[in-house]
Design a protein around this motif. Sequence first.
Motif, PDB file in Angstrom:
ATOM      1  N   ALA A 278       4.375  -1.010  19.478  1.00  0.00           N
ATOM      2  CA  ALA A 278       5.137  -1.284  18.345  1.00  0.00           C
ATOM      3  C   ALA A 278       5.859   0.038  17.908  1.00  0.00           C
ATOM      4  O   ALA A 278       6.478   0.221  16.841  1.00  0.00           O
ATOM      5  CB  ALA A 278       4.113  -1.878  17.387  1.00  0.00           C
ATOM      6  N   ARG A 279       5.559   1.176  18.614  1.00  0.00           N
ATOM      7  CA  ARG A 279       5.876   2.624  18.033  1.00  0.00           C
ATOM      8  C   ARG A 279       5.533   2.821  16.656  1.00  0.00           C
ATOM      9  O   ARG A 279       6.495   3.412  15.731  1.00  0.00           O
ATOM     10  CB  ARG A 279       7.467   2.700  18.241  1.00  0.00           C
ATOM     11  CG  ARG A 279       8.041   2.553  19.660  1.00  0.00           C
ATOM     12  CD  ARG A 279       9.525   2.713  19.968  1.00  0.00           C
ATOM     13  NE  ARG A 279      10.232   2.513  20.782  1.00  0.00           N
ATOM     14  CZ  ARG A 279      10.133   3.025  22.021  1.00  0.00           C
ATOM     15  NH1 ARG A 279       9.697   4.162  22.189  1.00  0.00           N
ATOM     16  NH2 ARG A 279      10.888   2.544  22.947  1.00  0.00           N
ATOM     17  N   GLY A 345       6.924  -2.931  12.839  1.00  0.00           N
ATOM     18  CA  GLY A 345       7.381  -2.297  14.207  1.00  0.00           C
ATOM     19  C   GLY A 345       8.426  -2.675  15.097  1.00  0.00           C
ATOM     20  O   GLY A 345       8.925  -3.677  14.643  1.00  0.00           O
ATOM     21  N   THR A 346       8.520  -2.217  16.322  1.00  0.00           N
ATOM     22  CA  THR A 346       9.516  -2.681  17.370  1.00  0.00           C
ATOM     23  C   THR A 346       8.642  -2.907  18.582  1.00  0.00           C
ATOM     24  O   THR A 346       8.688  -2.106  19.563  1.00  0.00           O
ATOM     25  CB  THR A 346      10.626  -1.458  17.468  1.00  0.00           C
ATOM     26  OG1 THR A 346      10.061  -0.592  17.846  1.00  0.00           O
ATOM     27  CG2 THR A 346      11.426  -1.542  16.395  1.00  0.00           C
TER      28      THR A 346
ATOM     29  N   SER B  42      11.294  -5.401  19.555  1.00  0.00           N
ATOM     30  CA  SER B  42      12.061  -4.103  19.635  1.00  0.00           C
ATOM     31  C   SER B  42      13.440  -4.816  19.828  1.00  0.00           C
ATOM     32  O   SER B  42      14.488  -4.021  19.416  1.00  0.00           O
ATOM     33  CB  SER B  42      11.872  -3.245  21.004  1.00  0.00           C
ATOM     34  OG  SER B  42      11.903  -4.187  22.022  1.00  0.00           O
ATOM     35  N   GLU B  43      13.719  -5.966  20.168  1.00  0.00           N
ATOM     36  CA  GLU B  43      15.159  -6.491  20.093  1.00  0.00           C
ATOM     37  C   GLU B  43      15.941  -6.478  19.071  1.00  0.00           C
ATOM     38  O   GLU B  43      17.017  -6.449  18.968  1.00  0.00           O
ATOM     39  CB  GLU B  43      15.185  -7.981  20.856  1.00  0.00           C
ATOM     40  CG  GLU B  43      14.759  -8.225  22.418  1.00  0.00           C
ATOM     41  CD  GLU B  43      13.101  -7.878  22.625  1.00  0.00           C
ATOM     42  OE1 GLU B  43      12.482  -7.726  21.659  1.00  0.00           O
ATOM     43  OE2 GLU B  43      12.796  -8.015  23.855  1.00  0.00           O
ATOM     44  N   PRO B  48      11.080   1.487  13.650  1.00  0.00           N
ATOM     45  CA  PRO B  48       9.926   1.017  13.105  1.00  0.00           C
ATOM     46  C   PRO B  48       9.454   1.820  11.889  1.00  0.00           C
ATOM     47  O   PRO B  48       9.908   3.110  11.707  1.00  0.00           O
ATOM     48  CB  PRO B  48       9.053   1.630  13.983  1.00  0.00           C
ATOM     49  CG  PRO B  48       9.699   2.537  15.236  1.00  0.00           C
ATOM     50  CD  PRO B  48      11.294   2.027  15.012  1.00  0.00           C
ATOM     51  N   ARG B  49       8.945   0.946  10.990  1.00  0.00           N
ATOM     52  CA  ARG B  49       8.586   1.473   9.812  1.00  0.00           C
ATOM     53  C   ARG B  49       7.166   2.329  10.042  1.00  0.00           C
ATOM     54  O   ARG B  49       6.234   1.661  10.576  1.00  0.00           O
ATOM     55  CB  ARG B  49       8.210   0.454   8.751  1.00  0.00           C
ATOM     56  CG  ARG B  49       9.377   0.005   8.062  1.00  0.00           C
ATOM     57  CD  ARG B  49       9.172  -1.358   7.240  1.00  0.00           C
ATOM     58  NE  ARG B  49       8.203  -0.995   6.103  1.00  0.00           N
ATOM     59  CZ  ARG B  49       7.299  -1.870   5.575  1.00  0.00           C
ATOM     60  NH1 ARG B  49       7.236  -3.158   6.071  1.00  0.00           N
ATOM     61  NH2 ARG B  49       6.553  -1.438   4.577  1.00  0.00           N
TER      62      ARG B  49
END
Lengths: 561, 232
Positions: A278-279, A345-346, B42-43, B48-49
């Motif tokens: 999720a970085r 997150g990503t 992620s798309e 990201p916070r």
Amino acid sequence: MSPRPNPELVVDGYPKKRPRWIELATSADHKDVGQILICGALGFLFIAAVELVLMRLQLLVPENTFLSPVGFNRMLSLYGATSIFFFALPLTLGLFYYVAPLQIGARGTALPRLGQIGAALWVAGATILYAGFLFTPSEAGVNPLAPLTELAFLSNNGVDAWAASTGLATLGFVLLAVNLLATLRMMRAPGLAWRRMPIFAWAATVSSWLLIVIGPVLLAALTMLLIDRNYDGIFFADGSGGSPLLWQHLSWIFFTGTYMLLLIFAFGAIAEILSTFARKPLFNRTVTMASLAVIAVIGTLAWMQNMITAPIGIGWTYFAMLMSLALVVPFGLVIFNLIATIAGGTLRMRAPVLFAVGAIFAISIGLAAELEQSLVGAGWHLHNTTDATAATHFALVGGAVLGGFAALYYWFPKMTGRTMGELMARFSFWTIVIGLILVFVPLFLAGADEGQVVDAYKYFSGTGVTAYNVIATIGVFILFAGLLLTILNAIFSRTNGAPAGHDPWGGDTLEWFALSPPEPHNFDVLPDVRSPHPLRDIREAIGHRTRRADQAAARESQPVA
Amino acid sequence: MTPHSPGADQIDTLLWIGFVAAVILVVAVNAALFYAVRRFRSERGAAPRQLLSGRKLQFRVGAVLTIFAALLFILGVVFTDKAREAPSTGEAGLASAKTEPLGIKATGQQWLWRYDYPNGAFSYYKLVVPVDTAVELELLSTDVVHTWNVNDLAPKADAVPGKSHKIVFSTEDEGVYEGDSSTLSGQAYAAMRTAVEVVSPEEYENFVKTQQSEIEAAQERVVGLIENGEVP
């Protein structure tokens, strides 16, 4: 200052290159020992799954005669010992043993030979368990309750073989845990304080403590059992000072602690994976770390939850219920923090994430079902039914198989330098999840509604459980296929996987600083650790410098007006 | 399970409470999990916070979980205590069990159950008890651990060798209730079943009398055979 003398020549040739398997068998390096444990564990997972399939085939139709009653009991005993002592614990310990020293930036372990002896004892235990086929395997069940295990009731040497094998394995685990703990305590990289410890290495610390406490309890119980059987002891015989309940207390302390250990391992691995993919840093690190430690303590104290139908006094069962229900808080906080780590997150949905999310799903169902059983009155109905089997399997397949596989997919590139196949991982994941649901949801219903008893070699028609058992038996083949896919994936990817490089996922912890696979001494140099995520700090520093250099270059190249 | 005794009613209620609590937890965890996994991919292309902690939020979550666990603990104790309350014998029940419950011994042995009645009669496999009567079952074992389980009537309980384990239950409706043993006790464990037949007090009296006289007759015959030298 006198000129430095030329270095003295100490070898007159390269050391002879020995075959890989001799290197592996004689090495005390934590990575080699870890690999032996992990590979062995995956092999035993296959064997345990075969045993589960055979038992489910026997339970396909009412009053089946596919396996004899004794044959079924032997299969059950083997399955129990294999899945706990030769799959789940070695897989978790193997991963801890391989990864945790790398994560703390250690160049080896504190007591390498101790760990090597531990692994050797484990191999000896496994050999004894399956050498049991040469004479008679144990037929006393997963946790063989005294006094069924006494000589008077099972006079062949199956129980002795079981006790020797699980005893050797447990002793091995304790030695591995001692080494891990010494390493984690003494050999952390400069700046890596406890509070900056990677969460997986912290889970290894908690698990090692737990094993050092619960391992000797089982070893003591097994010693008593062997004295009872071979030297006329009376520890677990009734009357004249012995007590069958003593075995239940001692063994359940170990098995309940092991249950918690597997979940602590899974949450440690899941936390590492989710924060990487999720970085985002792990949400509320301190609370999560504390919760894992609390789970180890309170969870083990709830051992009498397995004895609520035993004559032990209602107060003790209430104490067990209190401990079990108190577990809601630390487990809830850990799961909340894991989900909060994803939020904002990503997330990149790669195989490790898929397995990690699946593990949370399965563990949540298993733990919720355990919660229902921990209410004493409800437990009187659910205890020792297939509902209990299903709850345990949801939690432990969630922890050791899905959680273990998540960790395997995540750290496989570090161990081999290659990534495991993504497509096969996806197939494997969905097959395992569907299989898990198909096998154990019907068993929930059969246990809770019809009270189908656990460990029985047959059931009767007209008790309303036939349909449930047919579905469960179909499901077990799907589950088996799913497990096999990941094992095969690991075998093929070892030689044919896509080359990974030293940091395929963009990890934050020190193991990704080493080469893949790491050199025998792990690290040439180490960065200063200033936070729980040293590699992220390095990436950010490099990013800053590159940006500044770019800006400077851009300023210089601007035309002067 | 279909409860047929006041104790089993309480157990059934507690099962439902536990089931609802379990469903709440499973749904809450997985709904949040799957929402987070679908929403924060992620798309979506955002950065990201870098959220580290929320102390207030953590306290709130901890408090909610603590209250949830405490509530369940209280409910668990209350309903378990109700389930193990000593029941009383009703109007239609056995007259002699009005003051104290009818005491019956259940002895587990590999692989059947033996029931000893107060008048010295005994029966194997099937336990016969009068309706609307409080029964105190003393579980004993002559060999290994057995678990006596007739879940429509009574809590499951272990018979451990060398220990006496008493459970009480009362009966509401006449009928036959199937039961089994639920701790692995060796080869024929799955076949070690039992049943409780709930009958009217008169039928119960008749049953124990017939059983007693038949046992005595059989014993006299055996003694006679031995005295006549027909049996070595």
